[in-house]
Motif scaffolding. Structure first.
Motif, short mmCIF file in Angstrom:
data_model
loop_
_atom_site.label_atom_id
_atom_site.label_comp_id
_atom_site.label_asym_id
_atom_site.label_seq_id
_atom_site.Cartn_x
_atom_site.Cartn_y
_atom_site.Cartn_z
N MET A 1 0.97 -1.21 -0.13
CA MET A 1 -0.01 -0.17 0.11
C MET A 1 0.88 1.11 0.01
O MET A 1 1.76 1.19 0.52
N ARG A 2 0.54 2.23 -0.80
CA ARG A 2 1.56 3.43 -0.83
C ARG A 2 0.94 4.48 0.27
O ARG A 2 0.11 4.39 0.95
N TRP A 3 1.89 5.01 0.60
CA TRP A 3 1.65 5.98 1.64
C TRP A 3 0.62 6.95 1.67
O TRP A 3 -0.17 7.04 2.67
N ARG A 4 0.37 7.55 0.37
CA ARG A 4 -0.98 8.28 0.40
C ARG A 4 -2.25 7.27 0.37
O ARG A 4 -3.15 7.83 1.28
N GLU A 9 -6.37 6.18 4.42
CA GLU A 9 -7.29 5.10 5.36
C GLU A 9 -7.18 5.56 6.70
O GLU A 9 -8.24 5.51 7.44
N ARG A 10 -6.08 6.30 7.34
CA ARG A 10 -6.11 6.90 8.79
C ARG A 10 -7.45 8.14 8.69
O ARG A 10 -7.99 8.33 9.57
N ARG A 11 -7.30 9.12 7.81
CA ARG A 11 -8.20 10.13 7.62
C ARG A 11 -9.61 9.58 7.67
O ARG A 11 -10.77 9.89 8.58
#
Length: 74
Positions: A1-4, A9-11
């Motif tokens: 999974m990319r950092w973006r 996901e966290r947001r």
């Protein structure tokens, strides 16, 4: 999974938590998780969870015994 993807996901998870645990306005939640416009937040939330923030809040609220648990992932 990319950092973006991880950031998004966290947001979305933070927004979902705020929708479940508070009565804050959707626009206020959008700002608190990093969206400048509530319309873009609502679109992104819908793509992520398959329902609007308002529908998610309704599904997560009410009588605990009759509660439908909203999906946690796309």
């Amino acid at each position: 999974m990319r950092w973006r993807d991880l950031v998004n996901e966290r947001r979305m998870q933070a927004a979902a938590r705020l929708l479940r645990q508070s009565r804050r306005d959707v626009a206020e939640i959008a700002l608190s998780v990093g969206f400048a416009e509530s319309a873009s937040f609502i679109r992104r939330f819908g793509r992520h969870f398959g329902m609007t923030p308002q529908a998610y809040r309704r599904a997560a609220g009410g009588d605990v015994s009759a509660r439908q648990t909203p999906p946690l992932h796309r």
